[in-house]
Design a protein around this motif. Structure first.
Motif, PDB file in Angstrom:
ATOM      1  N   LEU A  18       0.823  -1.206   0.000  1.00  0.00           N
ATOM      2  CA  LEU A  18       0.000   0.000   0.000  1.00  0.00           C
ATOM      3  C   LEU A  18       0.861   1.261   0.000  1.00  0.00           C
ATOM      4  O   LEU A  18       0.546   2.240  -0.680  1.00  0.00           O
ATOM      5  CB  LEU A  18      -0.957  -0.003   1.190  1.00  0.00           C
ATOM      6  CG  LEU A  18      -2.080  -1.032   1.129  1.00  0.00           C
ATOM      7  CD1 LEU A  18      -2.879  -1.030   2.420  1.00  0.00           C
ATOM      8  CD2 LEU A  18      -2.979  -0.775  -0.063  1.00  0.00           C
ATOM      9  N   VAL A  19       1.953   1.247   0.738  1.00  0.00           N
ATOM     10  CA  VAL A  19       2.865   2.395   0.761  1.00  0.00           C
ATOM     11  C   VAL A  19       3.491   2.603  -0.619  1.00  0.00           C
ATOM     12  O   VAL A  19       3.575   3.731  -1.120  1.00  0.00           O
ATOM     13  CB  VAL A  19       3.955   2.207   1.844  1.00  0.00           C
ATOM     14  CG1 VAL A  19       5.061   3.237   1.702  1.00  0.00           C
ATOM     15  CG2 VAL A  19       3.343   2.275   3.231  1.00  0.00           C
ATOM     16  N   VAL A  20       3.913   1.522  -1.238  1.00  0.00           N
ATOM     17  CA  VAL A  20       4.534   1.613  -2.568  1.00  0.00           C
ATOM     18  C   VAL A  20       3.522   2.122  -3.592  1.00  0.00           C
ATOM     19  O   VAL A  20       3.841   2.984  -4.413  1.00  0.00           O
ATOM     20  CB  VAL A  20       5.122   0.250  -2.994  1.00  0.00           C
ATOM     21  CG1 VAL A  20       5.524   0.253  -4.460  1.00  0.00           C
ATOM     22  CG2 VAL A  20       6.309  -0.099  -2.114  1.00  0.00           C
ATOM     23  N   VAL A  21       2.296   1.630  -3.558  1.00  0.00           N
ATOM     24  CA  VAL A  21       1.259   2.068  -4.492  1.00  0.00           C
ATOM     25  C   VAL A  21       0.944   3.551  -4.277  1.00  0.00           C
ATOM     26  O   VAL A  21       0.794   4.310  -5.242  1.00  0.00           O
ATOM     27  CB  VAL A  21      -0.010   1.196  -4.361  1.00  0.00           C
ATOM     28  CG1 VAL A  21      -1.186   1.816  -5.098  1.00  0.00           C
ATOM     29  CG2 VAL A  21       0.263  -0.199  -4.875  1.00  0.00           C
ATOM     30  N   GLY A  22       0.868   3.977  -3.024  1.00  0.00           N
ATOM     31  CA  GLY A  22       0.610   5.391  -2.728  1.00  0.00           C
ATOM     32  C   GLY A  22       1.725   6.295  -3.233  1.00  0.00           C
ATOM     33  O   GLY A  22       1.466   7.352  -3.816  1.00  0.00           O
ATOM     34  N   ALA A  23       2.960   5.880  -3.033  1.00  0.00           N
ATOM     35  CA  ALA A  23       4.098   6.663  -3.516  1.00  0.00           C
ATOM     36  C   ALA A  23       4.109   6.712  -5.042  1.00  0.00           C
ATOM     37  O   ALA A  23       4.371   7.759  -5.639  1.00  0.00           O
ATOM     38  CB  ALA A  23       5.404   6.074  -2.990  1.00  0.00           C
ATOM     39  N   ALA A  24       3.810   5.609  -5.680  1.00  0.00           N
ATOM     40  CA  ALA A  24       3.776   5.566  -7.145  1.00  0.00           C
ATOM     41  C   ALA A  24       2.679   6.484  -7.691  1.00  0.00           C
ATOM     42  O   ALA A  24       2.878   7.158  -8.711  1.00  0.00           O
ATOM     43  CB  ALA A  24       3.561   4.136  -7.628  1.00  0.00           C
ATOM     44  N   ALA A  25       1.553   6.547  -7.010  1.00  0.00           N
ATOM     45  CA  ALA A  25       0.463   7.427  -7.444  1.00  0.00           C
ATOM     46  C   ALA A  25       0.879   8.892  -7.352  1.00  0.00           C
ATOM     47  O   ALA A  25       0.559   9.697  -8.238  1.00  0.00           O
ATOM     48  CB  ALA A  25      -0.789   7.171  -6.602  1.00  0.00           C
ATOM     49  N   GLN A  26       1.603   9.252  -6.294  1.00  0.00           N
ATOM     50  CA  GLN A  26       2.074  10.633  -6.149  1.00  0.00           C
ATOM     51  C   GLN A  26       3.101  10.988  -7.216  1.00  0.00           C
ATOM     52  O   GLN A  26       3.084  12.082  -7.774  1.00  0.00           O
ATOM     53  CB  GLN A  26       2.648  10.857  -4.745  1.00  0.00           C
ATOM     54  CG  GLN A  26       1.604  10.868  -3.663  1.00  0.00           C
ATOM     55  CD  GLN A  26       0.595  11.984  -3.869  1.00  0.00           C
ATOM     56  OE1 GLN A  26       0.955  13.125  -4.124  1.00  0.00           O
ATOM     57  NE2 GLN A  26      -0.683  11.650  -3.780  1.00  0.00           N
ATOM     58  N   VAL A  27       4.002  10.079  -7.508  1.00  0.00           N
ATOM     59  CA  VAL A  27       5.000  10.311  -8.561  1.00  0.00           C
ATOM     60  C   VAL A  27       4.305  10.454  -9.908  1.00  0.00           C
ATOM     61  O   VAL A  27       4.633  11.343 -10.700  1.00  0.00           O
ATOM     62  CB  VAL A  27       6.050   9.179  -8.587  1.00  0.00           C
ATOM     63  CG1 VAL A  27       6.918   9.261  -9.828  1.00  0.00           C
ATOM     64  CG2 VAL A  27       6.903   9.224  -7.335  1.00  0.00           C
ATOM     65  N   SER A  28       3.335   9.612 -10.167  1.00  0.00           N
ATOM     66  CA  SER A  28       2.591   9.680 -11.422  1.00  0.00           C
ATOM     67  C   SER A  28       1.850  11.010 -11.547  1.00  0.00           C
ATOM     68  O   SER A  28       1.865  11.642 -12.615  1.00  0.00           O
ATOM     69  CB  SER A  28       1.603   8.515 -11.507  1.00  0.00           C
ATOM     70  OG  SER A  28       0.796   8.632 -12.648  1.00  0.00           O
ATOM     71  N   ALA A  29       1.212  11.461 -10.470  1.00  0.00           N
ATOM     72  CA  ALA A  29       0.498  12.737 -10.487  1.00  0.00           C
ATOM     73  C   ALA A  29       1.460  13.893 -10.756  1.00  0.00           C
ATOM     74  O   ALA A  29       1.142  14.815 -11.513  1.00  0.00           O
ATOM     75  CB  ALA A  29      -0.231  12.952  -9.162  1.00  0.00           C
ATOM     76  N   HIS A  30       2.646  13.840 -10.154  1.00  0.00           N
ATOM     77  CA  HIS A  30       3.641  14.888 -10.372  1.00  0.00           C
ATOM     78  C   HIS A  30       4.078  14.927 -11.834  1.00  0.00           C
ATOM     79  O   HIS A  30       4.160  16.003 -12.443  1.00  0.00           O
ATOM     80  CB  HIS A  30       4.851  14.675  -9.460  1.00  0.00           C
ATOM     81  CG  HIS A  30       5.908  15.717  -9.650  1.00  0.00           C
ATOM     82  ND1 HIS A  30       5.812  16.962  -9.090  1.00  0.00           N
ATOM     83  CD2 HIS A  30       7.054  15.707 -10.361  1.00  0.00           C
ATOM     84  CE1 HIS A  30       6.865  17.685  -9.442  1.00  0.00           C
ATOM     85  NE2 HIS A  30       7.636  16.935 -10.220  1.00  0.00           N
ATOM     86  N   HIS A  31       4.326  13.778 -12.420  1.00  0.00           N
ATOM     87  CA  HIS A  31       4.738  13.719 -13.821  1.00  0.00           C
ATOM     88  C   HIS A  31       3.623  14.204 -14.756  1.00  0.00           C
ATOM     89  O   HIS A  31       3.893  14.926 -15.722  1.00  0.00           O
ATOM     90  CB  HIS A  31       5.174  12.307 -14.217  1.00  0.00           C
ATOM     91  CG  HIS A  31       6.511  11.926 -13.677  1.00  0.00           C
ATOM     92  ND1 HIS A  31       7.675  12.534 -14.073  1.00  0.00           N
ATOM     93  CD2 HIS A  31       6.872  11.012 -12.750  1.00  0.00           C
ATOM     94  CE1 HIS A  31       8.697  12.008 -13.409  1.00  0.00           C
ATOM     95  NE2 HIS A  31       8.231  11.085 -12.604  1.00  0.00           N
ATOM     96  N   GLN A  32       2.389  13.827 -14.463  1.00  0.00           N
ATOM     97  CA  GLN A  32       1.271  14.273 -15.280  1.00  0.00           C
ATOM     98  C   GLN A  32       1.098  15.789 -15.175  1.00  0.00           C
ATOM     99  O   GLN A  32       0.840  16.461 -16.178  1.00  0.00           O
ATOM    100  CB  GLN A  32      -0.015  13.566 -14.868  1.00  0.00           C
ATOM    101  CG  GLN A  32      -0.039  12.106 -15.256  1.00  0.00           C
ATOM    102  CD  GLN A  32      -1.258  11.382 -14.700  1.00  0.00           C
ATOM    103  OE1 GLN A  32      -1.907  11.848 -13.775  1.00  0.00           O
ATOM    104  NE2 GLN A  32      -1.556  10.234 -15.270  1.00  0.00           N
ATOM    105  N   ALA A  33       1.244  16.324 -13.969  1.00  0.00           N
ATOM    106  CA  ALA A  33       1.148  17.777 -13.784  1.00  0.00           C
ATOM    107  C   ALA A  33       2.290  18.492 -14.498  1.00  0.00           C
ATOM    108  O   ALA A  33       2.097  19.558 -15.090  1.00  0.00           O
ATOM    109  CB  ALA A  33       1.150  18.125 -12.293  1.00  0.00           C
ATOM    110  N   ARG A  34       3.489  17.909 -14.484  1.00  0.00           N
ATOM    111  CA  ARG A  34       4.642  18.503 -15.176  1.00  0.00           C
ATOM    112  C   ARG A  34       4.393  18.558 -16.683  1.00  0.00           C
ATOM    113  O   ARG A  34       4.634  19.581 -17.320  1.00  0.00           O
ATOM    114  CB  ARG A  34       5.904  17.692 -14.869  1.00  0.00           C
ATOM    115  CG  ARG A  34       7.102  17.983 -15.750  1.00  0.00           C
ATOM    116  CD  ARG A  34       7.641  19.395 -15.664  1.00  0.00           C
ATOM    117  NE  ARG A  34       8.105  19.686 -14.327  1.00  0.00           N
ATOM    118  CZ  ARG A  34       8.221  20.929 -13.848  1.00  0.00           C
ATOM    119  NH1 ARG A  34       7.921  21.968 -14.595  1.00  0.00           N
ATOM    120  NH2 ARG A  34       8.634  21.136 -12.622  1.00  0.00           N
TER     121      ARG A  34
END
Length: 97
Positions: A18-34
């Motif tokens: 769950l921690v890994v999935v949550g971190a991956a979601a945040q990284v993905s959101a950052h890349h999409q926003a970039r």
């Protein structure tokens, strides 16, 4: 005893997943926003160079990329655009084309 140890191991593994999935979601959101900010800033700079309203164009492009635009500033020939996706905000600046 082995059942308790197995249950503990399974709970730890699920928690880590769950921690890994949550971190991956945040990284993905950052890349999409970039990406949304970069594309919106370039489109806005191009529109500004043609005499169009840069911030209107930036908002449209950001929206098409699934982002919300929270800021747009035109300074001279440069356009800075801030976009956000799932709580991650990114600012990008583009200049003359």
């Amino acid at each position: 005893m082995p059942t308790i140890a197995t249950a503990g191991f399974a709970a730890a593994l699920i928690s880590l997943s769950l921690v890994v999935v949550g971190a991956a979601a945040q990284v993905s959101a950052h890349h999409q926003a970039r990406v949304a900010a970069d594309v919106a800033a370039v489109a806005a700079a191009f529109a500004h160079a043609r005499g169009e309203d840069a911030c209107t164009v930036a908002g449209q492009v950001a929206g098409r990329n699934g982002a919300s635009m929270s800021g747009c500033e035109v300074v001279g020939a440069d356009v800075s655009v801030t976009t956000g996706i799932r709580g991650r905000e990114v600012t990008s600046t583009a200049g003359p084309v």
